[in-house]
Design a protein around this motif. Structure first.
Motif, PDB file in Angstrom:
ATOM      1  N   SER A 126     -12.016  -5.726  -3.572  1.00 28.66           N
ATOM      2  CA  SER A 126     -11.032  -4.643  -3.608  1.00 28.66           C
ATOM      3  C   SER A 126      -9.632  -5.090  -3.199  1.00 28.66           C
ATOM      4  N   LYS A 127      -9.551  -6.322  -2.650  1.00 22.41           N
ATOM      5  CA  LYS A 127      -8.275  -6.850  -2.137  1.00 22.41           C
ATOM      6  C   LYS A 127      -7.695  -5.944  -1.049  1.00 22.41           C
ATOM      7  N   GLN A 128      -8.587  -5.375  -0.243  1.00 25.13           N
ATOM      8  CA  GLN A 128      -8.203  -4.549   0.902  1.00 25.13           C
ATOM      9  C   GLN A 128      -9.038  -4.977   2.096  1.00 25.13           C
ATOM     10  N   THR A 129      -8.612  -4.573   3.287  1.00 25.89           N
ATOM     11  CA  THR A 129      -9.499  -4.781   4.423  1.00 25.89           C
ATOM     12  C   THR A 129     -10.673  -3.823   4.300  1.00 25.89           C
ATOM     13  N   TRP A 130     -11.796  -4.203   4.905  1.00 27.56           N
ATOM     14  CA  TRP A 130     -12.967  -3.337   4.888  1.00 27.56           C
ATOM     15  C   TRP A 130     -12.636  -1.962   5.462  1.00 27.56           C
ATOM     16  N   SER A 131     -11.946  -1.926   6.594  1.00 26.29           N
ATOM     17  CA  SER A 131     -11.639  -0.645   7.239  1.00 26.29           C
ATOM     18  C   SER A 131     -10.779   0.244   6.356  1.00 26.29           C
ATOM     19  N   ASN A 132      -9.764  -0.334   5.718  1.00 25.29           N
ATOM     20  CA  ASN A 132      -8.894   0.473   4.863  1.00 25.29           C
ATOM     21  C   ASN A 132      -9.651   1.032   3.665  1.00 25.29           C
ATOM     22  N   TYR A 133     -10.493   0.208   3.071  1.00 23.58           N
ATOM     23  CA  TYR A 133     -11.272   0.663   1.919  1.00 23.58           C
ATOM     24  C   TYR A 133     -12.253   1.749   2.350  1.00 23.58           C
ATOM     25  N   PHE A 134     -12.943   1.509   3.454  1.00 23.76           N
ATOM     26  CA  PHE A 134     -13.888   2.489   3.986  1.00 23.76           C
ATOM     27  C   PHE A 134     -13.193   3.819   4.271  1.00 23.76           C
ATOM     28  N   ASN A 135     -12.049   3.771   4.925  1.00 26.73           N
ATOM     29  CA  ASN A 135     -11.345   4.997   5.294  1.00 26.73           C
ATOM     30  C   ASN A 135     -10.927   5.802   4.071  1.00 26.73           C
ATOM     31  N   SER A 136     -10.376   5.125   3.076  1.00 22.61           N
ATOM     32  CA  SER A 136      -9.853   5.851   1.912  1.00 22.61           C
ATOM     33  C   SER A 136     -10.947   6.313   0.967  1.00 22.61           C
ATOM     34  N   LYS A 137     -12.028   5.553   0.848  1.00 21.02           N
ATOM     35  CA  LYS A 137     -13.055   5.869  -0.138  1.00 21.02           C
ATOM     36  C   LYS A 137     -14.199   6.714   0.411  1.00 21.02           C
ATOM     37  N   LEU A 138     -14.376   6.720   1.736  1.00 14.54           N
ATOM     38  CA  LEU A 138     -15.482   7.497   2.304  1.00 14.54           C
ATOM     39  C   LEU A 138     -15.021   8.382   3.456  1.00 14.54           C
ATOM     40  N   ARG A 139     -14.534   7.787   4.525  1.00 14.01           N
ATOM     41  CA  ARG A 139     -14.233   8.561   5.735  1.00 14.01           C
ATOM     42  C   ARG A 139     -13.346   9.771   5.460  1.00 14.01           C
ATOM     43  N   ASP A 140     -12.207   9.522   4.824  1.00 13.57           N
ATOM     44  CA  ASP A 140     -11.229  10.595   4.650  1.00 13.57           C
ATOM     45  C   ASP A 140     -11.675  11.628   3.615  1.00 13.57           C
ATOM     46  N   LYS A 141     -12.559  11.224   2.706  1.00 17.55           N
ATOM     47  CA  LYS A 141     -13.012  12.147   1.662  1.00 17.55           C
ATOM     48  C   LYS A 141     -13.981  13.199   2.184  1.00 17.55           C
ATOM     49  N   ILE A 142     -14.588  12.929   3.365  1.00 21.93           N
ATOM     50  CA  ILE A 142     -15.533  13.915   3.898  1.00 21.93           C
ATOM     51  C   ILE A 142     -15.117  14.399   5.296  1.00 21.93           C
ATOM     52  N   GLY A 143     -13.915  14.056   5.703  1.00 28.58           N
ATOM     53  CA  GLY A 143     -13.391  14.569   6.967  1.00 28.58           C
ATOM     54  C   GLY A 143     -13.963  13.938   8.215  1.00 28.58           C
ATOM     55  N   MET A 144     -14.504  12.720   8.078  1.00 25.40           N
ATOM     56  CA  MET A 144     -15.002  12.012   9.253  1.00 25.40           C
ATOM     57  C   MET A 144     -13.856  11.507  10.106  1.00 25.40           C
ATOM     58  N   GLU A 145     -14.157  11.239  11.361  1.00 24.64           N
ATOM     59  CA  GLU A 145     -13.272  10.504  12.247  1.00 24.64           C
ATOM     60  C   GLU A 145     -14.058   9.311  12.771  1.00 24.64           C
ATOM     61  N   GLY A 146     -13.355   8.260  13.148  1.00 18.80           N
ATOM     62  CA  GLY A 146     -14.070   7.118  13.715  1.00 18.80           C
ATOM     63  C   GLY A 146     -13.421   5.808  13.362  1.00 18.80           C
ATOM     64  N   THR A 147     -13.988   4.747  13.896  1.00 14.34           N
ATOM     65  CA  THR A 147     -13.421   3.417  13.681  1.00 14.34           C
ATOM     66  C   THR A 147     -14.509   2.361  13.779  1.00 14.34           C
ATOM     67  N   TRP A 148     -14.253   1.201  13.161  1.00 12.26           N
ATOM     68  CA  TRP A 148     -15.139   0.050  13.235  1.00 12.26           C
ATOM     69  C   TRP A 148     -14.692  -0.887  14.354  1.00 12.26           C
ATOM     70  N   PHE A 149     -15.657  -1.499  15.013  1.00 13.47           N
ATOM     71  CA  PHE A 149     -15.324  -2.569  15.951  1.00 13.47           C
ATOM     72  C   PHE A 149     -16.415  -3.630  15.895  1.00 13.47           C
ATOM     73  N   GLN A 150     -16.059  -4.824  16.278  1.00 14.18           N
ATOM     74  CA  GLN A 150     -16.980  -5.960  16.197  1.00 14.18           C
ATOM     75  C   GLN A 150     -17.746  -6.136  17.509  1.00 14.18           C
TER      76      GLN A 150
END
Length: 352
Positions: free
Chosen positions: A192-216
C-alpha cells in the motif's frame, strides 16, 4: 366481497399494532452505533425474554476472575455492559492475540483493493531472505499460510527476524501457532506504500468508529483500545464485514476467515478460532484433541482469543457478540483456558 376485504385489512392492522416491538420472536434490524460519540442503543435483558436472576452470578464470577470489562451485544444493541476492578468505559486495555483478527481483516481489505493476493508468496512483497530458509522453501510460503498458521516455520521461538525463522516443514503441511503472522502487516504496508497504522486507521478503524492504537511488545504488534471499540469490531465481523450500509470487508473473505481454513487444525480459520468442530490443536502443541474447543458454548461460535483471557466471541445463531477484557482469570495463558467453558455456562443461564 369488498366488506370481506375491508374486514381482513382491519384484522391485519390490528394484529400488527398489537405486536410488541420488544418481542424477542420479532427479528430486529441490526443496529450500528454512530461513528462519533458514545451513543449506543441498549436493550434490557428482560425484553429478550432472558432470565435477569442469572445476571448477578455471571457478574460476580467475572469480577472474581480479574475481569476489567464485559459487554454483550444482541442485534448490535448493548444488553449488558459492566466494568470491574477500577476499570471504566473510558479506559483502554490490550487485545493481545485477539488482535490477530484485526490483521486478518485489514489483509482482506488490502486484497479487495487489489494491493495484494493472499495466494501469492510472501517474498513477492517482502523480497527474498525474509526467512533463513533455502529460497525454494521460502517461496512455498504464501500470505494465506501466514493467515492459517501453516507456514512450516519453526514455532519454538517468537522472534520474527530472518535468523529466527527457520525450517520445520514445508508450508501447508504443519499447523503451528507462531507470531510470524505479523509479517502480513509488513506485506500490507509494502503493497500500500503506507505505514501499517495509517492503512489500518483509514481502512478499518475510522470506518467503524473505533479508537485505539498499535504498539510493539517484543516481536508482536499489539492493539490497545476501549472495550466498546473491541465490541464495534466484533459487530462488524458478525455482520459479515458490513457496517450499516458500508461493506468494509467483502463477505466472501469474511466467510472464509471464520470457517476451517486447512485440514490440520479444523478449529482454525484466518487467525480466528472456531467452536463446534470435531477436533482442535492448541498453541505450543502438535497434539490433536478430539471434540469442540468450548463444549458449553454454541457450536457456531467463532472467537478472537488473546493471552490472559482477552475475548471476542461471535455467535451468528443468536446475533450475539460477547467481549471480555482483563487480567488472566486464573494464571497466565496463551489463548484458551478453563475459564472459557465456565464463563459460557454462566452466559447460557441468561437465556436457557
Amino acid at each position: 366481497m369488498k366488506t370481506l376485504q375491508k374486514s381482513l385489512i382491519i384484522l391485519l392492522i390490528t394484529i400488527l399494532a398489537s405486536c410488541n416491538k420488544d418481542d424477542p420472536k420479532i427479528t430486529e434490524i441490526i443496529y450500528f452505533p454512530p461513528l462519533i460519540g458514545n451513543t449506543w442503543e441498549t436493550k434490557p435483558i428482560t425484553n429478550l425474554g432472558w432470565n435477569p436472576a442469572a445476571a448477578k452470578p455471571l457478574l460476580d464470577y467475572l469480577a472474581l476472575k480479574n475481569s476489567k470489562s464485559f459487554i454483550i451485544l444482541v442485534d448490535g444493541r448493548i444488553v449488558m455492559e459492566n466494568y470491574f476492578n477500577g476499570h471504566d468505559a473510558s479506559k483502554g486495555w490490550y487485545w493481545a492475540s485477539a488482535g490477530k483478527t484485526l490483521t486478518t481483516t485489514v489483509t482482506g481489505i488490502a486484497e479487495q483493493e487489489g494491493s495484494i493476493n493472499i495466494n501469492n508468496k510472501v517474498s513477492d512483497y517482502l523480497g527474498t531472505g525474509w526467512t533463513s530458509l533455502p529460497l525454494i522453501k521460502e517461496n512455498l510460503i504464501t500470505n494465506k499460510h501466514l493467515l492459517t498458521m501453516t507456514s512450516g516455520l519453526d514455532d519454538t521461538a517468537d522472534c520474527v527476524m530472518p535468523n529466527c525463522l527457520t525450517y520445520k516443514a514445508d508450508a501447508g503441511t504443519r499447523w503451528a501457532y507462531h507470531n510470524v503472522y505479523v509479517k502480513l502487516q509488513d506485506v500490507v504496508a509494502k503493497a500500500s506504500k503506507q505505514t501499517w497504522s495509517n492503512y489500518f486507521n483509514s481502512k478499518l478503524r475510522d470506518k467503524i468508529g473505533m479508537e485505539g492504537t498499535w504498539f510493539q511488545v517484543d516481536n508482536n504488534s499489539v492493539y490497545y483500545s476501549t472495550t466498546r471499540s473491541m465490541a464495534r469490531f466484533g459487530l462488524l465481523i458478525s455482520n459479515k464485514g458490513k457496517w450499516d450500509h458500508n461493506q468494509v470487508l467483502n463477505e466472501n473473505y469474511c466467510n472464509s476467515a471464520t470457517n476451517t481454513s486447512q485440514n490440520i487444525n479444523l478449529s482454525y480459520g484466518y487467525l480466528w478460532w472456531l467452536n463446534g468442530k470435531s477436533s482442535y490443536h492448541l498453541p505450543q502443541s502438535q497434539l490433536q484433541v478430539p471434540g469442540s474447543l468450548i463444549p458449553s458454548a454454541p457450536n457456531d461460535m467463532y472467537m478472537a482469543l488473546g493471552k490472559n483471557d482477552q475475548k471476542i466471541y461471535i455467535i451468528p445463531s443468536k446475533k450475539m457478540v460477547v467481549i471480555r477484557m482483563g487480567d488472566p482469570a486464573d494464571e497466565t495463558n496463551f489463548a484458551l483456558s478453563d475459564f472459557d467453558d465456565a464463563l459460557w455456562k454462566k452466559i447460557n443461564a441468561l437465556y436457557q
